[in-house]
Design a protein around this motif. Structure first.
Motif, PDB file in Angstrom:
ATOM      1  N   ALA A   4      -7.645  27.240  -9.840  1.00  8.60           N
ATOM      2  CA  ALA A   4      -8.718  27.076  -9.242  1.00  8.60           C
ATOM      3  C   ALA A   4      -8.537  27.413  -7.647  1.00  8.60           C
ATOM      4  O   ALA A   4      -9.312  27.931  -7.079  1.00  8.60           O
ATOM      5  CB  ALA A   4      -9.183  25.626  -9.351  1.00  8.60           C
ATOM      6  N   LEU A   5      -7.368  27.252  -7.338  1.00  6.21           N
ATOM      7  CA  LEU A   5      -6.894  27.546  -5.840  1.00  6.21           C
ATOM      8  C   LEU A   5      -7.127  29.178  -5.723  1.00  6.21           C
ATOM      9  O   LEU A   5      -7.495  29.692  -4.682  1.00  6.21           O
ATOM     10  CB  LEU A   5      -5.578  26.946  -5.268  1.00  6.21           C
ATOM     11  N   THR A   6      -6.545  29.747  -6.639  1.00  9.47           N
ATOM     12  CA  THR A   6      -6.296  31.188  -6.824  1.00  9.47           C
ATOM     13  C   THR A   6      -7.830  31.698  -6.745  1.00  9.47           C
ATOM     14  O   THR A   6      -7.881  32.647  -5.838  1.00  9.47           O
ATOM     15  CB  THR A   6      -5.367  31.674  -7.731  1.00  9.47           C
ATOM     16  N   TYR A   7      -8.598  31.365  -7.367  1.00 10.35           N
ATOM     17  CA  TYR A   7      -9.698  31.717  -7.562  1.00 10.35           C
ATOM     18  C   TYR A   7     -10.627  31.743  -6.385  1.00 10.35           C
ATOM     19  O   TYR A   7     -11.239  32.518  -5.604  1.00 10.35           O
ATOM     20  CB  TYR A   7     -10.576  31.443  -8.849  1.00 10.35           C
ATOM     21  N   GLY A   8     -10.512  30.655  -5.921  1.00 12.70           N
ATOM     22  CA  GLY A   8     -11.230  30.323  -4.434  1.00 12.70           C
ATOM     23  C   GLY A   8     -10.982  31.115  -3.434  1.00 12.70           C
ATOM     24  O   GLY A   8     -11.473  31.667  -2.617  1.00 12.70           O
ATOM     25  N   ALA A   9      -9.253  31.522  -3.380  1.00 17.03           N
ATOM     26  CA  ALA A   9      -8.829  32.330  -2.385  1.00 17.03           C
ATOM     27  C   ALA A   9      -9.180  33.671  -2.637  1.00 17.03           C
ATOM     28  O   ALA A   9      -9.660  34.478  -1.595  1.00 17.03           O
ATOM     29  CB  ALA A   9      -7.434  32.266  -2.266  1.00 17.03           C
ATOM     30  N   LYS A  10      -9.541  33.949  -3.856  1.00 16.20           N
ATOM     31  CA  LYS A  10      -9.900  35.444  -4.032  1.00 16.20           C
ATOM     32  C   LYS A  10     -11.440  35.705  -3.665  1.00 16.20           C
ATOM     33  O   LYS A  10     -11.574  36.806  -3.327  1.00 16.20           O
ATOM     34  CB  LYS A  10      -9.516  35.822  -5.632  1.00 16.20           C
ATOM     35  N   VAL A  11     -12.360  34.800  -3.918  1.00 15.27           N
ATOM     36  CA  VAL A  11     -13.602  34.559  -3.725  1.00 15.27           C
ATOM     37  C   VAL A  11     -13.821  34.799  -2.001  1.00 15.27           C
ATOM     38  O   VAL A  11     -14.445  35.542  -1.479  1.00 15.27           O
ATOM     39  CB  VAL A  11     -14.487  33.556  -4.257  1.00 15.27           C
ATOM     40  N   ALA A  12     -13.006  33.835  -1.282  1.00 18.54           N
ATOM     41  CA  ALA A  12     -13.353  33.868   0.216  1.00 18.54           C
ATOM     42  C   ALA A  12     -12.433  35.010   0.780  1.00 18.54           C
ATOM     43  O   ALA A  12     -13.061  35.489   1.745  1.00 18.54           O
ATOM     44  CB  ALA A  12     -12.441  32.828   0.612  1.00 18.54           C
ATOM     45  N   ALA A  13     -11.541  35.692   0.070  1.00 20.52           N
ATOM     46  CA  ALA A  13     -11.221  36.951   0.605  1.00 20.52           C
ATOM     47  C   ALA A  13     -12.012  38.095   0.935  1.00 20.52           C
ATOM     48  O   ALA A  13     -12.181  38.845   1.771  1.00 20.52           O
ATOM     49  CB  ALA A  13      -9.842  37.522  -0.184  1.00 20.52           C
ATOM     50  N   ILE A  14     -12.815  38.003  -0.301  1.00 22.93           N
ATOM     51  CA  ILE A  14     -13.952  39.212  -0.303  1.00 22.93           C
ATOM     52  C   ILE A  14     -15.121  38.707   0.766  1.00 22.93           C
ATOM     53  O   ILE A  14     -15.628  39.662   1.695  1.00 22.93           O
ATOM     54  CB  ILE A  14     -14.819  39.146  -1.635  1.00 22.93           C
TER      55      ILE A  14
END
Length: 310
Positions: A283-293
């Motif tokens: 969940a942390l990894t996905y959150g960071a990925k979405v925020a990076a965009i």
């Protein structure tokens, strides 16, 4: 179903005009609004509970929500004005002047709150709606009312300039954190909540003592960490990206985090009480990925799910 509870407002952004000088362009915004938009674009079943005006800006907000697949049937409509935030930009840094008196969002009361349908599994709270009254008390009442049976996530997203009575705000926030399952704070939020010289880890542990099952701390480009009530933790690195601006970054991270738990079928209250490190890391990894965009482009413009697959 995920339900985002909090502010939706209009950001008035300065823009140069052909005749010289500048004018203001209305953009739909607000921390909770941004998270709802991001969840809708990530393919989640989501609705927003907020005070929506029937004025032209309220209509703009509703259209923006619907265009991103966010339901508005639980929002409370009135003819009060829409909250406005006029933005002043200086060297890329934004400052805000808010016009919020007697607004449709701010004047929400506990008596306005609807009964929730049975398919609502999780409620998300935060933003300036937890700092201004009477809506802050209404959202607190909703959180406490639903906390026994539904997952609660809160991101206070603290804006000290909105806090008129710090002792009252802290008391309300502590009580809400105590009934929450997941608390997300930025490192700046955590330092405001706990002004001691302790480490972020010890400050997060102190928050866990209030009652939540999980505390997530974001550290901007340095990534995020999650702390469990049993004393364990998990962390992820930030995603390297060319940053245009950070508007909506935390809001989008929250959406990614919730979307991941939902996609893993771990969003219900019983599952959240027993989350594994593996599930939270995902969940942390996905959150960071979405925020990076989001930070790679101007404004709060969360990605659609199809963009993450590209």
């Amino acid at each position: 179903m995920l339900l985002c509870c909090g502010e939706a407002l209009i950001d008035m952004i300065p823009s140069e005009v052909a005749t010289g000088g500048f004018g203001y362009v209305p953009h739909s915004g607000g921390a909770i609004f941004n998270t709802a938009i991001a969840l809708g674009r990530l393919g989640q079943k989501v609705k927003m509970l907020t005070g929506l005006s029937t004025d032209l800006f309220g209509q703009q907000l509703e259209k923006s929500l619907l265009d991103s697949n966010v339901g508005t049937s639980l929002s409370i409509r009135s003819d009060r004005p829409t909250t406005m935030a006029f933005v002043q930009l200086s060297n890329g840094h934004a400052t805000y002047t808010f016009y919020d008196e007697n607004s449709a969002g701010r004047m929400l009361t506990e008596a306005d709150l609807p009964s929730l349908p049975g398919d609502v599994e999780a409620l998300y709270f935060g933003g300036i709606s937890l700092a201004v009254e009477p809506c802050a008390d209404a959202y607190a009442a909703l959180l406490h009312r639903e906390a026994r049976t539904r997952t609660i996530m809160i991101d206070p997203n603290i804006r000290p300039g909105f806090i008129r009575d710090e002792a009252r705000y802290r008391k309300r926030l502590d009580a809400m954190i105590g009934d929450a399952d997941i608390v997300k704070v930025s490192d700046e939020d955590l330092d405001w909540i706990d002004k001691s010289e302790r480490s972020l880890e010890l400050k997060a542990t102190a928050l866990l003592a209030l009652g939540p099952k999980l505390v997530v701390v974001t550290r901007g480009k340095d990534g995020a960490a999650a702390y469990f009530a049993d004393g364990s933790s998990v962390s992820v690195e930030g995603s390297p990206v060319a940053v245009i601006d950070t508007v909506g970054a935390g809001d989008t991270f929250n959406a990614g985090f919730l979307a991941s738990l939902s996609d893993q079928r771990l969003i219900d209250k019983a599952s959240v009480a027993n989350l594994s490190k593996h599930a939270v890391e995902a969940a942390l990894t996905y959150g960071a990925k979405v925020a990076a965009i989001t930070v790679s482009r101007a404004g709060a413009n969360p990605p659609w799910k199809s963009e993450l697959a590209a």
